[in-house]
Structures are given as C-alpha cells and as structure tokens.
Design an enzyme around this catalytic site. Structure first.
Site, PDB file in Angstrom:
ATOM      1  N   LYS A 257       0.844  -1.203   0.000  1.00 45.85           N
ATOM      2  CA  LYS A 257       0.000   0.000   0.000  1.00 45.85           C
ATOM      3  C   LYS A 257       0.878   1.253   0.000  1.00 45.85           C
ATOM      4  CE  LYS A 257      -3.782  -2.492   2.118  1.00 45.85           C
ATOM      5  NZ  LYS A 257      -4.614  -2.826   3.277  1.00 45.85           N
TER       6      LYS A 257
ATOM      7  N   GLN B  42      -4.851  -1.559   9.382  1.00 48.30           N
ATOM      8  CA  GLN B  42      -4.733  -2.889   8.775  1.00 48.30           C
ATOM      9  C   GLN B  42      -5.381  -3.941   9.684  1.00 48.30           C
ATOM     10  OE1 GLN B  42      -3.637  -3.432   5.694  1.00 48.30           O
ATOM     11  NE2 GLN B  42      -3.865  -5.641   5.812  1.00 48.30           N
TER      12      GLN B  42
ATOM     13  N   ASP C 119     -10.987   2.748   3.515  1.00 45.51           N
ATOM     14  CA  ASP C 119     -11.292   1.315   3.388  1.00 45.51           C
ATOM     15  C   ASP C 119     -12.787   1.085   3.138  1.00 45.51           C
ATOM     16  OD1 ASP C 119      -9.318  -0.671   3.480  1.00 45.51           O
ATOM     17  OD2 ASP C 119      -8.966  -0.364   5.624  1.00 45.51           O
TER      18      ASP C 119
HETATM   19  N1  GUN Z   1      -6.836  -6.924   5.786  1.00 42.10           N
HETATM   20  C1  GUN Z   1      -7.098  -7.667   4.679  1.00 42.10           C
HETATM   21  N2  GUN Z   1      -7.666  -6.902   3.732  1.00 42.10           N
HETATM   22  C2  GUN Z   1      -7.751  -5.655   4.227  1.00 42.10           C
HETATM   23  C3  GUN Z   1      -8.235  -4.430   3.707  1.00 42.10           C
HETATM   24  O1  GUN Z   1      -8.731  -4.312   2.574  1.00 42.10           O
HETATM   25  N3  GUN Z   1      -8.141  -3.361   4.533  1.00 42.10           N
HETATM   26  C4  GUN Z   1      -7.625  -3.442   5.775  1.00 42.10           C
HETATM   27  N4  GUN Z   1      -7.594  -2.347   6.527  1.00 42.10           N
HETATM   28  N5  GUN Z   1      -7.172  -4.571   6.291  1.00 42.10           N
HETATM   29  C5  GUN Z   1      -7.236  -5.666   5.513  1.00 42.10           C
END
Ligand code: GUN
Length: 283
Positions: free
Chosen positions: A53, A97, A120
């Site tokens: 990311k 996350q 998100d």
């Molecule tokens: N963990 C697995 N996929 C995601 C996601 O799309 N966003 C976040 N914040 N955590 C994750």
C-alpha cells in the site's frame, strides 16, 4: 477458451490514471493527499500488504505516514491515535490494517475513524451510504471487481449475479454494488441449500468463500463469468483461488486468474479512494 480477466493490467491502468490526476492536482497546488497507515503487531502477511500500500502511494504521488505499533498496544492507545489523525488536516485518509490483535475491539476501531477519511469503506456510515445509494467510500475489493467487469466489457444490468460469501468486507458490499449496477443479485453462503443449483443460475458468479478450489465446473453454468476472490497457498507452495481454475476455465466465457485477477485491484481502488478523500478534503 475464455477471456482471461487481467487484474494486473487493469490495476496498472487505474494507478496510471490516478498518477496523472494527482500530478495535475498537485501542479495546481489544489490538494494534499496523505494516507496514514496503522499496523498493530507484526503479522507477516499484514506487513506485506501494508508495504504494498505504501509503495502504491509513492508511485501515484500520495504521501503516506506509517504507524507500526507493538502487539500489546491497548485499545485506548489505538483510539487516541485515530482521534489525533481524525483531527490532523494534512491526513486525508486513515487505514487500520486488519486483523487486529484479539484484545482489540475491531468494530469500535472502525467506528472511530472519521467517515470522511474512511478510505477502506468499512465504517457503518460508509456501508449505510452504499446500501441506500448515497455517496461514500466503497470497500476496495468489491469496488475493484466492478471495475474488472466494466473494463472487460461485461454487462451487469439485468443479469443473474450470484455472490458466494457474505462477509462485511467482500460479500455484502459486492451484492450491493451489483444491485447498484442493476444486476439481479443472490447471496449464497455456507448455509445455502442446493448451492450448485443456485450458483448454476449465475451469469456472473463471484466467489469469496475462503476454501481452496471449492468451485468446480458442477457449480458453474456454461458461458458464465467467474470472479475468484480467494487466495490460498497449497501444499506445493503454489497460489490458488476458491475456484478450481483448470476445471472451470474451459466452460466459462470469462474468468479471473489467481494470482493476477482480483488481488491487484484492491490496492488500485484503495488509491482511488485516497485520491477522492484528498479531493473532498481540499482546503
Ligand atoms: N486486511 C485484509 N484486507 C484488508 C483491507 O482491505 N483493509 C484493511 N484495513 N485490512 C485488511
């Protein structure tokens, strides 16, 4: 042979479009875009996702701030940090996350994020807005799947769409997005009776069950479009999805591979949300 839906190529296109847009916005000094990424503990998979990311942010020209907190971080400490970032004008997006350590209440953490910075799309306000067709951030994986379909020239309106899986992050928002595109939507799940009969009606079948190679050709109508959200590593170290690709591909009209299908789209759509958050937060 089916059309192979190339998520790597489509995600690269989206990231390049965003990069162009961000460069233009920055040159006019119209906007600052900054994503704050919080990781609690040191789950190795999460560390890889977070790293990717941040790399995508750098590529597009989005600033990022990284908060790597120890496993024993308390709920209160995490909530305080989110409160602080909510109030920081230069931070336009906040991502925590998941999964979080067990002692932390994930729902409370998601609710603490300012919906204007909820890139998100997990906040109940974002989910509610999606549900009633109002503007708001949309969960990145299902939003990415809509882009895969549209950019591959696949019509959604009026078609039978079956989503297998009902998670808050994928299944439910996927169903709402397909409905928004005027699909006729069915959500199937672990308690669905006669699953093969239900999935066998689908013109567009989205599978997010989390079980390696569960979907074989007995579940799929000839000529269907098959979207595989799963990603697993099997015994010999190779990646596979929820769909048995070798078995299903020959009978469908289009299919996403694993890897290189849905996976790369999640980050592309996160970047899209970050740019939108930056534009909306323009001062
Ligand atoms: N963990 C697995 N996929 C995601 C996601 O799309 N966003 C976040 N914040 N955590 C994750």
């Amino acid at each position: 042979m089916p059309q192979i839906i190339d998520g790597k190529k489509i995600s690269a296109m989206i990231k390049d479009e965003l990069k162009t847009q961000v460069t233009a916005l920055k040159s006019k000094q119209e906007v600052s875009i900054c994503l704050a990424v919080i990781q609690v503990g040191n789950d190795p998979a999460s560390a890889v996702y977070v790293g990717n990311k941040k790399k995508a942010c750098a590529y597009i020209g989005i600033d990022s701030l990284s908060y790597e907190l120890p496993e024993e971080t308390s709920q209160a400490q995490l909530m305080d940090l989110i409160g602080e970032l909510n109030h920081k004008a230069e931070v336009t997006g906040i991502l925590v996350q998941l999964p979080l350590p067990e002692h932390i209440d994930e729902d409370a953490v998601i609710r603490a994020i300012d919906p204007a910075k909820d890139v998100d799309g997990f906040h109940p306000q974002s989910v509610g807005a999606l549900c009633i067709g109002q503007p708001g951030f949309v969960s990145c994986t299902p939003a990415g799947i809509i882009q895969l379909l549209k950019r591959s020239g696949i019509e959604i309106a009026g078609r039978e769409c079956v989503v297998v899986g009902r998670s808050n992050i994928v299944g439910k928002p996927m169903a709402l997005l397909l409905l928004r595109e005027n699909g006729t939507v069915t959500v199937a799940h672990s308690r669905t009776e006669n699953l093969k009969e239900v999935t066998g009606r689908a013109d567009i079948l989205v599978v997010a069950v989390g079980r390696p190679k569960m979907i074989t050709r007995e579940y799929v109508k000839e000529g269907a479009v098959v979207i595989d959200v799963g990603i697993h590593r099997n015994e010999d170290g190779r990646l596979c999805g929820d769909v048995d690709y070798e078995d299903v591909a020959p009978i469908c009209s289009a299919i996403t591979p694993v890897p290189g299908g849905v996976g790369p789209m999640t980050i592309a759509m996160l970047m899209h949300n970050c740019v939108e958050a930056g534009k909306a937060g323009r001062r």
